[in-house]
Enzyme design. Sequence first.
Site, PDB file in Angstrom:
ATOM      1  N   ARG A   1      32.538 -28.173  72.317  1.00  0.00           N
ATOM      2  CA  ARG A   1      32.847 -26.969  72.520  1.00  0.00           C
ATOM      3  C   ARG A   1      34.063 -26.381  72.255  1.00  0.00           C
ATOM      4  O   ARG A   1      34.771 -25.945  72.886  1.00  0.00           O
ATOM      5  CB  ARG A   1      32.605 -26.693  74.077  1.00  0.00           C
ATOM      6  CG  ARG A   1      31.364 -27.190  74.700  1.00  0.00           C
ATOM      7  CD  ARG A   1      30.007 -26.704  73.771  1.00  0.00           C
ATOM      8  NE  ARG A   1      28.822 -27.197  74.301  1.00  0.00           N
ATOM      9  CZ  ARG A   1      27.616 -26.918  73.647  1.00  0.00           C
ATOM     10  NH1 ARG A   1      27.559 -26.275  72.766  1.00  0.00           N
ATOM     11  NH2 ARG A   1      26.632 -27.498  74.052  1.00  0.00           N
TER      12      ARG A   1
ATOM     13  N   ASN B   1      31.682 -36.844  77.766  1.00  0.00           N
ATOM     14  CA  ASN B   1      30.614 -37.608  77.125  1.00  0.00           C
ATOM     15  C   ASN B   1      31.104 -38.531  76.087  1.00  0.00           C
ATOM     16  O   ASN B   1      31.759 -38.441  75.302  1.00  0.00           O
ATOM     17  CB  ASN B   1      29.511 -36.638  76.327  1.00  0.00           C
ATOM     18  CG  ASN B   1      28.884 -35.451  77.054  1.00  0.00           C
ATOM     19  OD1 ASN B   1      28.453 -36.158  78.144  1.00  0.00           O
ATOM     20  ND2 ASN B   1      29.007 -34.398  76.515  1.00  0.00           N
TER      21      ASN B   1
ATOM     22  N   LYS C   1      31.551 -38.713  84.105  1.00  0.00           N
ATOM     23  CA  LYS C   1      30.321 -37.741  84.120  1.00  0.00           C
ATOM     24  C   LYS C   1      29.256 -38.756  84.197  1.00  0.00           C
ATOM     25  O   LYS C   1      29.110 -39.492  83.347  1.00  0.00           O
ATOM     26  CB  LYS C   1      30.173 -37.001  82.914  1.00  0.00           C
ATOM     27  CG  LYS C   1      28.797 -36.091  82.506  1.00  0.00           C
ATOM     28  CD  LYS C   1      28.979 -35.414  81.475  1.00  0.00           C
ATOM     29  CE  LYS C   1      27.654 -34.804  81.128  1.00  0.00           C
ATOM     30  NZ  LYS C   1      27.524 -33.362  80.094  1.00  0.00           N
TER      31      LYS C   1
ATOM     32  N   GLU D   1      22.646 -35.305  82.428  1.00  0.00           N
ATOM     33  CA  GLU D   1      22.593 -34.720  80.973  1.00  0.00           C
ATOM     34  C   GLU D   1      22.327 -36.102  80.067  1.00  0.00           C
ATOM     35  O   GLU D   1      22.914 -36.315  78.928  1.00  0.00           O
ATOM     36  CB  GLU D   1      23.436 -33.840  80.134  1.00  0.00           C
ATOM     37  CG  GLU D   1      23.640 -32.423  80.748  1.00  0.00           C
ATOM     38  CD  GLU D   1      24.428 -31.572  80.325  1.00  0.00           C
ATOM     39  OE1 GLU D   1      25.778 -31.859  79.863  1.00  0.00           O
ATOM     40  OE2 GLU D   1      24.359 -30.324  80.452  1.00  0.00           O
TER      41      GLU D   1
ATOM     42  N   ARG E   1      32.441 -36.039  88.365  1.00  0.00           N
ATOM     43  CA  ARG E   1      32.069 -34.524  88.124  1.00  0.00           C
ATOM     44  C   ARG E   1      30.815 -34.449  88.873  1.00  0.00           C
ATOM     45  O   ARG E   1      29.764 -35.342  89.134  1.00  0.00           O
ATOM     46  CB  ARG E   1      31.952 -34.396  86.683  1.00  0.00           C
ATOM     47  CG  ARG E   1      33.301 -34.267  85.909  1.00  0.00           C
ATOM     48  CD  ARG E   1      32.950 -33.967  84.458  1.00  0.00           C
ATOM     49  NE  ARG E   1      32.917 -32.902  84.020  1.00  0.00           N
ATOM     50  CZ  ARG E   1      31.791 -32.357  83.324  1.00  0.00           C
ATOM     51  NH1 ARG E   1      30.895 -32.960  83.241  1.00  0.00           N
ATOM     52  NH2 ARG E   1      31.810 -31.257  83.204  1.00  0.00           N
TER      53      ARG E   1
ATOM     54  N   ARG F   1      17.954 -25.130  89.349  1.00  0.00           N
ATOM     55  CA  ARG F   1      18.946 -25.759  88.833  1.00  0.00           C
ATOM     56  C   ARG F   1      20.295 -25.467  89.463  1.00  0.00           C
ATOM     57  O   ARG F   1      21.067 -26.187  89.928  1.00  0.00           O
ATOM     58  CB  ARG F   1      19.345 -25.411  87.308  1.00  0.00           C
ATOM     59  CG  ARG F   1      20.587 -26.047  86.729  1.00  0.00           C
ATOM     60  CD  ARG F   1      20.618 -25.835  85.333  1.00  0.00           C
ATOM     61  NE  ARG F   1      22.157 -26.121  84.935  1.00  0.00           N
ATOM     62  CZ  ARG F   1      22.472 -26.069  83.804  1.00  0.00           C
ATOM     63  NH1 ARG F   1      21.590 -26.017  82.626  1.00  0.00           N
ATOM     64  NH2 ARG F   1      23.622 -26.365  83.386  1.00  0.00           N
TER      65      ARG F   1
ATOM     66  N   ASP G   1      26.678 -23.003  84.703  1.00  0.00           N
ATOM     67  CA  ASP G   1      27.446 -23.846  83.673  1.00  0.00           C
ATOM     68  C   ASP G   1      28.432 -22.572  82.811  1.00  0.00           C
ATOM     69  O   ASP G   1      28.148 -22.407  81.856  1.00  0.00           O
ATOM     70  CB  ASP G   1      26.739 -24.484  82.782  1.00  0.00           C
ATOM     71  CG  ASP G   1      27.356 -25.384  81.606  1.00  0.00           C
ATOM     72  OD1 ASP G   1      28.591 -25.482  81.946  1.00  0.00           O
ATOM     73  OD2 ASP G   1      26.650 -25.774  80.978  1.00  0.00           O
TER      74      ASP G   1
ATOM     75  N   GLU H   1      36.557 -27.063  88.721  1.00  0.00           N
ATOM     76  CA  GLU H   1      36.700 -27.181  87.408  1.00  0.00           C
ATOM     77  C   GLU H   1      36.490 -25.844  86.555  1.00  0.00           C
ATOM     78  O   GLU H   1      35.511 -25.301  86.874  1.00  0.00           O
ATOM     79  CB  GLU H   1      35.539 -28.343  87.077  1.00  0.00           C
ATOM     80  CG  GLU H   1      35.474 -28.392  85.169  1.00  0.00           C
ATOM     81  CD  GLU H   1      34.331 -29.447  84.890  1.00  0.00           C
ATOM     82  OE1 GLU H   1      34.348 -30.617  85.562  1.00  0.00           O
ATOM     83  OE2 GLU H   1      33.803 -29.165  83.611  1.00  0.00           O
TER      84      GLU H   1
ATOM     85  N   GLU I   1      33.106 -21.457  75.957  1.00  0.00           N
ATOM     86  CA  GLU I   1      31.909 -21.798  75.338  1.00  0.00           C
ATOM     87  C   GLU I   1      30.731 -20.563  75.353  1.00  0.00           C
ATOM     88  O   GLU I   1      30.294 -20.104  74.401  1.00  0.00           O
ATOM     89  CB  GLU I   1      31.512 -22.936  76.244  1.00  0.00           C
ATOM     90  CG  GLU I   1      30.060 -23.507  75.703  1.00  0.00           C
ATOM     91  CD  GLU I   1      29.450 -24.591  76.585  1.00  0.00           C
ATOM     92  OE1 GLU I   1      30.302 -25.069  77.377  1.00  0.00           O
ATOM     93  OE2 GLU I   1      28.434 -25.098  76.344  1.00  0.00           O
TER      94      GLU I   1
ATOM     95  N   TRP J   1      15.941 -26.624  80.266  1.00  0.00           N
ATOM     96  CA  TRP J   1      17.663 -26.497  80.903  1.00  0.00           C
ATOM     97  C   TRP J   1      17.562 -25.890  82.136  1.00  0.00           C
ATOM     98  O   TRP J   1      18.598 -25.838  82.754  1.00  0.00           O
ATOM     99  CB  TRP J   1      18.445 -25.901  79.840  1.00  0.00           C
ATOM    100  CG  TRP J   1      18.487 -26.730  78.760  1.00  0.00           C
ATOM    101  CD1 TRP J   1      17.873 -26.442  77.537  1.00  0.00           C
ATOM    102  CD2 TRP J   1      19.224 -28.102  78.617  1.00  0.00           C
ATOM    103  NE1 TRP J   1      18.286 -27.517  76.551  1.00  0.00           N
ATOM    104  CE2 TRP J   1      18.882 -28.376  77.170  1.00  0.00           C
ATOM    105  CE3 TRP J   1      19.980 -28.971  79.289  1.00  0.00           C
ATOM    106  CZ2 TRP J   1      19.392 -29.718  76.489  1.00  0.00           C
ATOM    107  CZ3 TRP J   1      20.615 -29.970  78.772  1.00  0.00           C
ATOM    108  CH2 TRP J   1      20.552 -30.365  77.331  1.00  0.00           C
TER     109      TRP J   1
END
Lengths: 687, 687
Positions: free
Chosen positions: A167, A209, A289, A293, A326, A343, A372, A394, A400, A548
């Site tokens: 991103r 990640n 994290k 995902e 997170r 979600r 998100d 956060e 993004e 998603w």
Amino acid sequence: MNDAANWDRCWLRFNPISDRDRLAEYRQWGQEIAVADPADDVLQTAAAELMDGLEAMLGVRPRRSAASTGKGGIRLGIRGQMDDRPIEPAAQAGSGDGYVIRSMPAADEHGLIVSGQSAKGALYAVYHLLRLMQCGEDLTGLMLSEAPSNELRMLNQWDNMDGSIERGYAGRSIFYRNNEFVPDMSRIRDYARLLASVGINAIAINNVNVHAVESLLITEKLLPDVVRVADIFRRYGISTFLSVNFASPIQLGGLFSADPLDESVRRFWKEKVEDIYRAIPDFGGFLVKADSEGRPGPFTYGRDHADGANMLADALAPYGGLVIWRCFVYNCQQDWRDRTTDRARAAYDHFTPLDGKFRDNVLLQIKNGPMDFQVREPVSPLFGAMPATNQMLELQITQEYTGQQRHLCYLVPQWKEVLDFDTHARGAGSSVADVVSGRLFGNRRGGIAAVSNIGDATNWTGHVLAQANLYGFGRLAWNPRLTAEEIANEWIGQTFGADPDVMRAVRNMLLESWNIYEKYTAPLGVGWMVNPDHHYGPNVDGYEYSRWGTYHFADRHGIGVDRTVRTGTRYTAQYYAPNAELYENLESCPDELLLFFHHVPYTYRLKTGKTVIQHIYDTRFEGVLQAVELLNAWSSLEHKLDADRFEQVRDRLREQVKHAREWRDQVNTYFYRKSGIADEHNRGIYA
Amino acid sequence: MNDAANWDRCWLRFNPISDRDRLAEYRQWGQEIAVADPADDVLQTAAAELMDGLEAMLGVRPRRSAASTGKGGIRLGIRGQMDDRPIEPAAQAGSGDGYVIRSMPAADEHGLIVSGQSAKGALYAVYHLLRLMQCGEDLTGLMLSEAPSNELRMLNQWDNMDGSIERGYAGRSIFYRNNEFVPDMSRIRDYARLLASVGINAIAINNVNVHAVESLLITEKLLPDVVRVADIFRRYGISTFLSVNFASPIQLGGLFSADPLDESVRRFWKEKVEDIYRAIPDFGGFLVKADSEGRPGPFTYGRDHADGANMLADALAPYGGLVIWRCFVYNCQQDWRDRTTDRARAAYDHFTPLDGKFRDNVLLQIKNGPMDFQVREPVSPLFGAMPATNQMLELQITQEYTGQQRHLCYLVPQWKEVLDFDTHARGAGSSVADVVSGRLFGNRRGGIAAVSNIGDATNWTGHVLAQANLYGFGRLAWNPRLTAEEIANEWIGQTFGADPDVMRAVRNMLLESWNIYEKYTAPLGVGWMVNPDHHYGPNVDGYEYSRWGTYHFADRHGIGVDRTVRTGTRYTAQYYAPNAELYENLESCPDELLLFFHHVPYTYRLKTGKTVIQHIYDTRFEGVLQAVELLNAWSSLEHKLDADRFEQVRDRLREQVKHAREWRDQVNTYFYRKSGIADEHNRGIYA
């Protein structure tokens, strides 16, 4: 100073003072700098920054002395270590990062006390003083006392060691290239300066990640490089964190498990942490994290997030290290046919049962909204819902979902809404700002983190005006009570100078930009109408049939997600009263979040009196017109700005106009085809 | 034979004959092989293939002799060079690739004449004979004479030198890796065998999108490797072509132009061609994608396609080389708001004005439909529309839009419809097969090309049953009059053996599969409801607002593209009568192409009596049920097939069922939400 470097100095330009009277006066204030006890690295930085900044602005290098030689000049130091009675300021509250700047009692003396609660406080004070002078403020009779609202004011770099940035919209990483650290770290140093100048005191230097190479950052192979980076940041009062791979015991340690209750796993982390602190005694801690995902986490072993976080926290505790865990956890393999799973509920449902179970040195890092980083979301109901747990906010500076630094979108107004949101967790007046600072519940820790928007682009952020978001984040993390306008004024003054036309035009552009972007993109809080994967540009059904969990359910009759208790996913119940009722009831739900909470017909009338469909059409057309106005406003400044930055921004604004039209037309056509309802004003909608 | 290699032998298995009577008889036919004049490389290949194939099937290696030693055995050679009077067959028409296989006049002699018009003819004859034996046919009284319908029977490899394959679904390239040719070319040799066995006689070995590295294939840097590959293919009667970059004069030659009328450009190509033919005397020629999807071409210089093609043709003509110039030319920067531009018109509009302007050694390669290899399209109206120009048909074996070798889709029935389509270019009976063979207009050249579906997967094609498409393409290119069923029978017999249960089940699976795939994907010829870029899986609006000119215009009332003369883009006028009228009129337009030619309400009734919307629902549900039937049919063969191939195919069919459901539900929900019309049978449609 870093004049030789060919990248933009952003808001730390320190241009010569052009007003002759002001210059003459400032030269008196800045004739001498006395630094008390300059042994501390950070205090040395503060002194050097002050010397360099004054020299650049005033054209004369101040005298430097160990103690004041008499009347006038600036006395810089740490409270309690300064020899300048009787001007010692009163004690301040807070984390120790606070400071006082005050003029000497005798008005004609042109003397200033710049005193930090700590060396870091002194550094922040120096940047504050330089900012005042850049903006041409009168220093006479100055008496200000500052302390940060938040203990942790943190950036998250989503940089990968291959040089890419997840991103990232401003070039490649300034930290890494080809799976190694960059050899020349001067740009990292300049980044540290920029961050320190707005009060940032922590940074996680790799993507949450954590892939194979980055997993090695905590090993002897790469730790020496982390030490080099930490040395740079330390001199600017910034502590270094690493994102870690929860499966490290398996991938690095050769263990068969990463079970947080397994003794060998706990030993693995204990030894790793020992190694790290031997190399970096003030290492900040880990950002994690996990079980999100596809990332590994404690769920694999039947453990919960508290088990996972506490295991790391126990390893870090002896050194004062922190675990930032997170809360971006949800089912990313959802079936779009399943309308019961929501979600938006996930973070709250996952974490609230664990309240009170986390160690004191764990902070839960919670995205501002439940989804998100959309252009518009409600505030996450998790804020305030775990009184016995340290919470952090956060935010996402990198744009993004908000135009990827090709569209102008000044995010401070959005962040302000989040910080000011009243959770009602302890009755009225329970703002998110007070939750995450720890004040509301008396939590031991608190803070705000944000995903950075910088890369190796010459101007750091791709869009020059996106620098304002990085600046604004730091300022807000320090003081959430600043207004978006105040921050804009500060940033413009330092970045483009004090010309009133420039100030007015750019300020209006910044302050309107989020609203404009929202107008031509996803309407009424529904979000997600973007192209999958890269998230740039319109695609109304882009996520509608995907895994998603991000749907709008538009059919020929209406649109929106029913998240009510009465007929929907019961998400509204996650809020405290009266917010729960506010969102639950169609009549009271704010227009801008209507489709986030309710499924309504296209003919439903908003509080504005417009139907939903007419609102969709009107905002698209208005948004494009306003994007054109942004371009026109900027173009009017052509002869007031340097050609380079002027043209860079103009090119971006031209692209924005073109792309806003694409948004307008695709969204309008989509809803016209589906609803069959014509625009009341017969503007061009392509059938 | 290549028993040592670990990849699948496909249809060239040559399993031992299990029927004892048949084996005894075949052993008499195969006791001796006499090869006349074996100096020719290809004839040597033919003899070796015959020896090896017979030995494998019969368990005894035949005697090999220069001339027949008496009665019985097989005499192999080239017509006019054989010493076996009086059995010389009559002359055959065609390209010289024909052959005769006939038994000796005396019935008890067990002697066969296998005689090619050329060495290649003899090679094809050998594979024909081996096929007959693999399928257990009686050879007594055999008398067959074959000649190919098409002079060029060609494969296009879309392989890139980095090892990737554009639109490849069976692993990486067998030709290239890491921007070099593979060192071990044994798999290329096996590929050549497979191709020769079904009559393929030409191959372009690199992607039509010629990138930087591949541009060097015609230079001394890479030409030696091309020579090695051409040597392999030559021994199997296959000539090698290269795809070339039209901008080579600039990129390789250091010129400032690639203008086809520029003398220095013409000299560049002349010299390049000289170099190539010095190295490869039987080089086939160039395949060219120019002025298409961003590739360079003559338009840059104000020249047309004929200028571009002829310039290359002039360079190649002295050596007998060909230019194959693709007609896949359209505006790929279309504005979706523009409903007057019609991509379907593009090839016809671009090329028909140039009829008669191309050199004799140029062939125009035309995709079967006007769009791009959709599961259903009308036949391109360009076929037959340029009587004075050599035309070739381009098919796609690789299943880009037809399930990517994860879904079963036997494409021979689709290709048959194309070949049998009556263009009426010279009145009734003007089939595409006769246009592209050159027969209809007496063109000098003709042929069929197809994009290959193979890669380095062990089974070559990802899906074992997709081997049938490669096989079927070769057989059809040789003889377009073969039926899809005949080809299926041949392929199954050779690939899985002659068990009648296997034969029946697999044949039904193959023959139904295209129809099934069409049922659950894009309805009624509208096409394109796939995810952008990779083209796998449903996305009804995937291309609806994009620049590719591929729209369905579905709104709440109806769907389809009006391509009529009366009210639409006038595309129907590109067909000869009576096809033009057939498609123009809603009443006569075939159901399966309805939405390609007309925009109709969802309530419009098809010739079946169903409404469009009910047809959409019904075919989705039926398609999934039939996909389940495919799985069941295959599963019933578990104990009749080797476990490896059985499980590979079963896994693919399971994925197909799952994915067919995704297609069904997304398409149904999309149209239900848009139309608001319920399924008459109240099956599960997710609102």
